[in-house]
Design an enzyme around this catalytic site. Structure first.
Site, PDB file in Angstrom:
ATOM      1  N   GLU A   7       5.828  -3.544   0.802  1.00  0.00           N
ATOM      2  CA  GLU A   7       5.890  -3.174  -0.619  1.00  0.00           C
ATOM      3  C   GLU A   7       5.003  -1.940  -0.765  1.00  0.00           C
ATOM      4  OE1 GLU A   7       5.471  -2.118  -3.969  1.00  0.00           O
ATOM      5  OE2 GLU A   7       3.847  -3.571  -4.042  1.00  0.00           O
ATOM      6  N   GLY A  28       0.818  -1.203   0.000  1.00  0.00           N
ATOM      7  CA  GLY A  28       0.000   0.000   0.000  1.00  0.00           C
ATOM      8  C   GLY A  28       0.848   1.248   0.000  1.00  0.00           C
ATOM      9  N   SER A  29       0.326   2.302   0.579  1.00  0.00           N
ATOM     10  CA  SER A  29       1.005   3.592   0.576  1.00  0.00           C
ATOM     11  C   SER A  29       2.170   3.606   1.552  1.00  0.00           C
ATOM     12  CB  SER A  29       0.023   4.707   0.962  1.00  0.00           C
ATOM     13  OG  SER A  29      -0.358   4.569   2.325  1.00  0.00           O
ATOM     14  N   GLY A  73       2.534   1.934   5.258  1.00  0.00           N
ATOM     15  CA  GLY A  73       3.664   1.063   5.534  1.00  0.00           C
ATOM     16  C   GLY A  73       4.507   1.526   6.696  1.00  0.00           C
TER      17      GLY A  73
END
EC number: 1.2.1.3
Length: 503
Positions: free
Chosen positions: A258, A236-237, A241
């Site tokens: 990721e 995600g963003s 994260g």
């Protein structure tokens, strides 16, 4: 636009999702294709979430003792079921995310591919034998299952990201707990139903081996904070994260992150411009710019700028934007109004920074209450403002450069480090780009764009992209714990480093 409700009922019924799971809940699901509400999904309470994590822990205790090739058999069965249901699941992805049909089907193909990879991997979880300095000693390294793995997925690849993690975790001996995006719970319900079919065919799977957490951000936080979940894979963003990474680190867990990507491609004077044009178009506009590997910055040498960029503008003018379900359009809708507003803000910021905007703006598709947008190409005088950010929409910023060193510095001059590429037929330029002094991204391609990764390679990036790796290569090690063993098969006790300790 016709209502999608009847089709949703058919598709979910095909894969075995009970109607009560998506018609009686509090979580409203909206299709970006038409803008209509297509489901009301049941969410879990905190107590139910706790019960699921406990069940996953119990399942892990049993699953870790199953021989890895037998664990691979479950994944093989899952891959075959995904082949059988590729069409309905792929179409459901298109309805819930807005992808064109070929991309929806392609996402399910990724699931099938990673299952094939993981089945082979189940016989290749290799350790090492290491030469010992002590006589009659064997030094070795082996890998053991880690525990329940939390999988937090984003809306843009609602099922493939789960499969990247789940297939590997399962053959590694872990149980899995999936928290999908609140924007895409239907594809999660469908995938979980297909997994249950695989479980039934396999037989003897511990209850709770694969579980589904549908809920809001609080549900995700509960999963992240729970010490019974030693590994959390989050896609995600960067903002999300960072929160996940900090929370997991506080309890000494392991994160596989990721996150964002502000990906660039460099176009050199020796590039094949016809091939470059096609690669740039797909990389920048595929999935309506809503890929973490989307091409967002194009760095073009001054000698080919005036040849390539006018042709690229023409492609942007002619690209088809429309309903991904009923037309041959190449660009579908943005996920929601927030995404469109972010696009508008970024384009305005680019204009204020001296950028020349080509394209952009909302597109009316049969009066749908949804957010279709024309992709935008923006010529920028320098890399400033919105160019340094990841806006998850189809905006491509174009910059000009003089030397390869300057181009590489521009590419690396952002906080994200996911994917990158160079278009060149000069071997010196290519090797320089792939060297330690070249791209600082986790993915660096030559003569293709930054998107469209295959499952055979490890996927992920550096810097604020998070440093995690999923999918191929040796990414499986992230789901296991390493153990070093020393075996003394002699009758004496020599010590390492020549130490003497006689009693």
């Amino acid at each position: 636009m016709t209502t999608l409700s009847a089709e949703i009922r058919t598709l979910l019924g095909q894969v075995g999702v009970p109607e009560s799971a998506w018609t009686t809940g509090s979580l409203k699901v909206r299709s970006p294709v038409t803008g209509e509400t297509i489901a009301s999904v049941v969410t879990l309470s905190s107590e139910q979430t706790d019960d699921i994590i406990a069940a996953s822990s119990r399942a892990f205790a049993q699953w870790r003792t199953v021989p890895a090739p037998q664990r691979g058999e479950l994944v093989r069965i899952l891959g075959n079921i995904l082949r059988e249901y590729k069409e309905p699941l792929g179409r459901l992805v298109s309805i819930e995310v807005g992808k064109v049909l070929s991309e929806g089907l392609g996402e399910v193909q990724e699931m099938i591919d990673i299952c094939d990879f993981a089945v082979g991997l189940s016989r290749q979880l290799y350790g090492l034998t290491i030469q010992s300095e002590r006589p009659d000693h064997r030094l070795m390294e082996q890998w053991h299952p880690m525990g329940p793995v939390g999988i937090i997925s984003a809306f843009n690849f609602p099922v493939a990201v789960w499969a990247w993690n789940a297939a590997l975790a399962l053959v590694c001996g872990d149980s899995i707990i999936w928290k999908p995006s609140e924007k895409t719970p239907l594809t999660a319900l469908a995938t979980h139903a297909l997994f249950e079919r695989a479980v039934k065919e396999y037989g003897g799977v511990p209850e709770g081996l694969s579980t589904l957490l549908i809920g809001d951000a609080a549900t995700g936080r509960q999963l992240v904070d729970d010490a019974r979940v030693p590994v959390v894979s989050a896609t995600g963003s960067t903002r999300m994260g960072r929160a996940v990474g900090e929370a997991v680190a506080k309890r000494f867990g392991r994160s596989i992150l990721e996150l964002g990507g502000n990906n660039a491609s460099i176009v050199t004077p020796s590039a094949d411009l016809h091939m470059t044009l096609r690669a740039v178009a797909f990389g920048a506009m595929g999935t309506a710019g809503q890929r973490c590997t989307t091409l967002r910055r194009l760095i073009v040498h001054k000698d080919v700028y005036d040849t390539l960029v006018p042709r690229l503008k023409q492609v942007y003018t002619n690209i088809s934007v429309g309903c991904p379900l009923t037309s041959d359009a190449l660009v579908g809708p943005l996920i929601d109004g927030n995404a469109f507003s972010a696009m508008e803000r970024s384009l305005e910021a680019a204009r204020k920074a001296g950028g020349v905007v080509h394209g952009g703006g909302r597109v009316d598709v049969n009066g749908a209450a949804s957010f279709y947008a024309r992709p935008a190409l923006v010529e920028m005088p320098q890399q400033v403002g919105p160019v340094l950010e990841e806006t998850f929409v189809p905006i491509l910023y174009v910059l000009k450069y003089d030397t390869l060193e300057e181009a590489i510095a521009l590419q690396n001059g952002v906080v994200q480090g996911l994917s990158s590429s160079i278009f060149s037929n000069d071997v010196r330029e290519v090797e320089r780009y792939l060297s330690a002094a070249g791209s600082d991204c986790g993915i660096a391609n030559v003569n293709i764009g930054p998107s469209g990764a295959e499952i055979g390679g490890a996927f992920g990036g550096e810097k604020e992209t998070g440093g995690g790796r999923e999918s191929g290569s040796d990414a499986w090690k992230g789901y296991m714990r390493r153990q070093t063993n020393t075996v003394n098969y002699g009758r004496t006790l020599p010590l390492a480093q020549g130490v003497k300790f006689d009693v």
